[in-house]
Design a protein around this motif. Structure first.
Motif, PDB file in Angstrom:
ATOM      1  N   CYS A  82      29.078  70.488 138.962  1.00 45.10           N
ATOM      2  CA  CYS A  82      29.589  71.444 139.943  1.00 45.10           C
ATOM      3  C   CYS A  82      29.660  70.809 141.331  1.00 45.10           C
ATOM      4  N   TYR A  83      30.556  71.397 142.130  1.00 44.61           N
ATOM      5  CA  TYR A  83      30.779  70.942 143.509  1.00 44.61           C
ATOM      6  C   TYR A  83      29.473  70.772 144.296  1.00 44.61           C
ATOM      7  N   GLN A  84      28.560  71.780 144.212  1.00 41.66           N
ATOM      8  CA  GLN A  84      27.355  71.746 145.059  1.00 41.66           C
ATOM      9  C   GLN A  84      26.531  70.476 144.821  1.00 41.66           C
ATOM     10  N   ALA A  96      27.692  67.577 143.311  1.00 46.30           N
ATOM     11  CA  ALA A  96      28.490  66.370 143.567  1.00 46.30           C
ATOM     12  C   ALA A  96      28.578  66.077 145.071  1.00 46.30           C
ATOM     13  N   VAL A  97      28.783  67.123 145.858  1.00 49.52           N
ATOM     14  CA  VAL A  97      28.995  66.916 147.295  1.00 49.52           C
ATOM     15  C   VAL A  97      27.740  66.337 147.956  1.00 49.52           C
ATOM     16  N   VAL A  98      26.594  66.818 147.510  1.00 44.46           N
ATOM     17  CA  VAL A  98      25.317  66.363 148.074  1.00 44.46           C
ATOM     18  C   VAL A  98      25.062  64.888 147.709  1.00 44.46           C
ATOM     19  N   GLY A 141      31.567  60.016 158.992  1.00 44.79           N
ATOM     20  CA  GLY A 141      32.134  61.315 158.641  1.00 44.79           C
ATOM     21  C   GLY A 141      33.068  61.169 157.460  1.00 44.79           C
ATOM     22  N   ARG A 142      33.567  62.302 156.985  1.00 47.25           N
ATOM     23  CA  ARG A 142      34.461  62.251 155.827  1.00 47.25           C
ATOM     24  C   ARG A 142      35.402  63.438 155.792  1.00 47.25           C
ATOM     25  N   PHE A 143      36.499  63.226 155.063  1.00 43.22           N
ATOM     26  CA  PHE A 143      37.420  64.301 154.717  1.00 43.22           C
ATOM     27  C   PHE A 143      37.437  64.322 153.200  1.00 43.22           C
ATOM     28  N   ALA A 144      37.219  65.499 152.602  1.00 38.40           N
ATOM     29  CA  ALA A 144      36.990  65.554 151.154  1.00 38.40           C
ATOM     30  C   ALA A 144      37.892  66.580 150.468  1.00 38.40           C
ATOM     31  N   PRO A 145      39.195  66.327 150.431  1.00 39.02           N
ATOM     32  CA  PRO A 145      40.092  67.325 149.833  1.00 39.02           C
ATOM     33  C   PRO A 145      40.007  67.372 148.314  1.00 39.02           C
ATOM     34  N   SER A 146      40.281  68.540 147.749  1.00 39.02           N
ATOM     35  CA  SER A 146      40.416  68.670 146.303  1.00 39.02           C
ATOM     36  C   SER A 146      41.903  68.449 145.990  1.00 39.02           C
ATOM     37  N   PRO A 147      42.213  67.647 144.984  1.00 40.01           N
ATOM     38  CA  PRO A 147      43.637  67.328 144.743  1.00 40.01           C
ATOM     39  C   PRO A 147      44.361  68.418 143.954  1.00 40.01           C
ATOM     40  N   ASP A 194      35.129  78.335 155.872  1.00 37.24           N
ATOM     41  CA  ASP A 194      35.145  79.051 154.587  1.00 37.24           C
ATOM     42  C   ASP A 194      34.145  78.471 153.592  1.00 37.24           C
ATOM     43  N   ILE A 195      33.648  77.247 153.867  1.00 40.83           N
ATOM     44  CA  ILE A 195      32.655  76.657 152.939  1.00 40.83           C
ATOM     45  C   ILE A 195      31.244  76.763 153.527  1.00 40.83           C
ATOM     46  N   MET A 196      31.121  77.361 154.706  1.00 43.89           N
ATOM     47  CA  MET A 196      29.815  77.350 155.382  1.00 43.89           C
ATOM     48  C   MET A 196      28.711  77.987 154.528  1.00 43.89           C
ATOM     49  N   VAL A 211      31.843  67.640 158.400  1.00 47.57           N
ATOM     50  CA  VAL A 211      32.799  68.437 159.170  1.00 47.57           C
ATOM     51  C   VAL A 211      33.765  69.068 158.168  1.00 47.57           C
ATOM     52  N   ARG A 212      33.831  70.397 158.133  1.00 46.78           N
ATOM     53  CA  ARG A 212      34.706  71.056 157.149  1.00 46.78           C
ATOM     54  C   ARG A 212      34.962  72.486 157.605  1.00 46.78           C
ATOM     55  N   GLY A 213      35.788  73.205 156.847  1.00 46.69           N
ATOM     56  CA  GLY A 213      36.193  74.550 157.250  1.00 46.69           C
ATOM     57  C   GLY A 213      35.067  75.559 157.118  1.00 46.69           C
ATOM     58  N   ILE A 247      38.151  61.936 147.348  1.00 50.10           N
ATOM     59  CA  ILE A 247      38.963  62.869 146.560  1.00 50.10           C
ATOM     60  C   ILE A 247      38.020  63.688 145.678  1.00 50.10           C
ATOM     61  N   GLU A 248      37.951  64.984 145.962  1.00 55.43           N
ATOM     62  CA  GLU A 248      37.013  65.854 145.229  1.00 55.43           C
ATOM     63  C   GLU A 248      37.701  66.449 144.001  1.00 55.43           C
ATOM     64  N   ASP A 249      37.821  65.574 142.992  1.00 52.94           N
ATOM     65  CA  ASP A 249      38.508  65.981 141.758  1.00 52.94           C
ATOM     66  C   ASP A 249      37.503  66.348 140.668  1.00 52.94           C
TER      67      ASP A 249
HETATM   68  N1  GLU Z   1      36.735  69.800 148.443  1.00 52.43           N
HETATM   69  C1  GLU Z   1      36.581  70.893 149.349  1.00 52.43           C
HETATM   70  C2  GLU Z   1      37.948  71.461 149.696  1.00 52.43           C
HETATM   71  O1  GLU Z   1      38.964  70.821 149.472  1.00 52.43           O
HETATM   72  C3  GLU Z   1      35.876  70.454 150.620  1.00 52.43           C
HETATM   73  C4  GLU Z   1      34.413  70.366 150.394  1.00 52.43           C
HETATM   74  C5  GLU Z   1      33.581  69.839 151.568  1.00 52.43           C
HETATM   75  O2  GLU Z   1      34.147  69.368 152.559  1.00 52.43           O
HETATM   76  O3  GLU Z   1      32.364  69.889 151.448  1.00 52.43           O
HETATM   77  O4  GLU Z   1      38.018  72.567 150.185  1.00 52.43           O
END
Ligand code: GLU
Length: 293
Positions: free
Chosen positions: A173-175, A177-179, A8-14, A195-197, A191-193, A44-46
């Protein structure tokens, strides 16, 4: 790379230090990974350098360490040249399959459109003209069974239409990079919020097109304040304290319906251990918002 069964991962934007909402995101992904005897990674999703706040990535890593959460493998930054090469390779792969096209539409031209109208789909764009790169999509319905939200049906054709994978300023773009990152890191469950579903079908589409493995999905409730505003940096949510990680984690676990006990020894490590051993993901099922009283 050591691929445990669960990754799993946690991927915050800084864009700032962690606030209660982002700590909850870290905690849910951490407990879910550790309760499954898995690996937990920090990324780190920079990718959007124009939104990065200098020093924020370092601060996030420090805050997580102070809260007892350490990435099991080296932390990845999307701006690392190696990651950029991986995104470029994925874009080339899509282009080779004739799935991309240049787009010169301006924001103004697209104002009011939620779905891209296909303006540039069959236009020939001079290569020296500043353009973004879009992927051609279809009207396929994507169905996935979300751990927390149940069966979801999404159709990119109704949600966004052809979407950008590289911006006019050259940033990926995020879409995309994340993949690419989730696949390279061998993530088995995202696993994420919640709001990104809405992004999930676009990501599933790219995963299929790039012939990668689909992960499972788990979108948890958004944390909102008493005025019903999602806790976010845009809403000026305050950074969490470094003074008392135990109290903040206890509050977060309480919001997550985990019913944390009043512990005799109020240490962060004891509380985090308790949270992993007693993790009840089923208590998040069907919840789409948690309001802080
Ligand atoms: N970087 C995104 C954020 O901080 C999370 C993206 C993801 O978990 O796919 O909201």
């Amino acid at each position: 790379m050591n691929h445990a069964n669960y990754r799993g991962r946690f991927a915050p934007s800084p864009t700032g230090d962690l606030h209660l909402g982002s700590l909850v995101a870290a905690l849910v992904s951490y407990c879910q990974a550790k309760a499954n005897h898995g690996i937990w990674l920090l990324r780190i999703e920079d990718i959007d350098e124009t939104r990065t706040v200098p020093g924020a990535a370092h601060q996030i890593i420090r805050t997580l360490a102070n809260y007892g959460m350490h990435s099991d493998e080296p932390v990845i930054h999307q701006t690392d040249p190696q990651r950029q090469q991986a995104y470029a390779a994925a874009m080339t792969q899509l282009t080779t399959q004739k799935l991309t096209y240049p787009c010169i539409c301006t924001r103004k031209q697209l104002a009011g459109h939620t779905v891209y109208p296909g303006t540039c789909l069959s236009k020939s764009v001079p290569p020296d003209k500043k353009h973004s790169i879009r992927v051609k999509t279809n009207n396929q319905q994507y169905v996935f069974s979300d751990l927390f939200q149940g069966v979801q049906k999404q159709n990119i054709g109704h949600q966004s239409g052809d979407f950008n994978i590289r911006r006019k300023d050259g940033l990926f773009c995020y879409q995309l990079a994340v993949v690419v990152d989730d696949a390279d890191q061998g993530i088995t469950e995202v696993v994420r919020g919640i709001d990104i579903m809405d992004s999930t079908s676009r990501q599933m589409y790219l995963i299929d097109a790039l012939q990668l493995q689909q992960p499972k999905y788990a979108h948890f409730a958004v944390i909102a304040d008493s005025q019903n505003h999602k806790l976010s940096k845009q809403n000026h949510a305050k950074p969490i304290t470094h003074e008392d990680p135990y109290a903040v984690t206890w509050q977060a676990l309480d919001l997550l319906q985990q019913q944390p006990p009043q512990m005799q020894k109020k240490t962060q490590s004891a509380l985090l251990d308790w949270a992993v051993k007693n993790w009840q993901p089923n208590r998040l099922c069907g919840l789409n918002e948690v309001i802080i009283q």
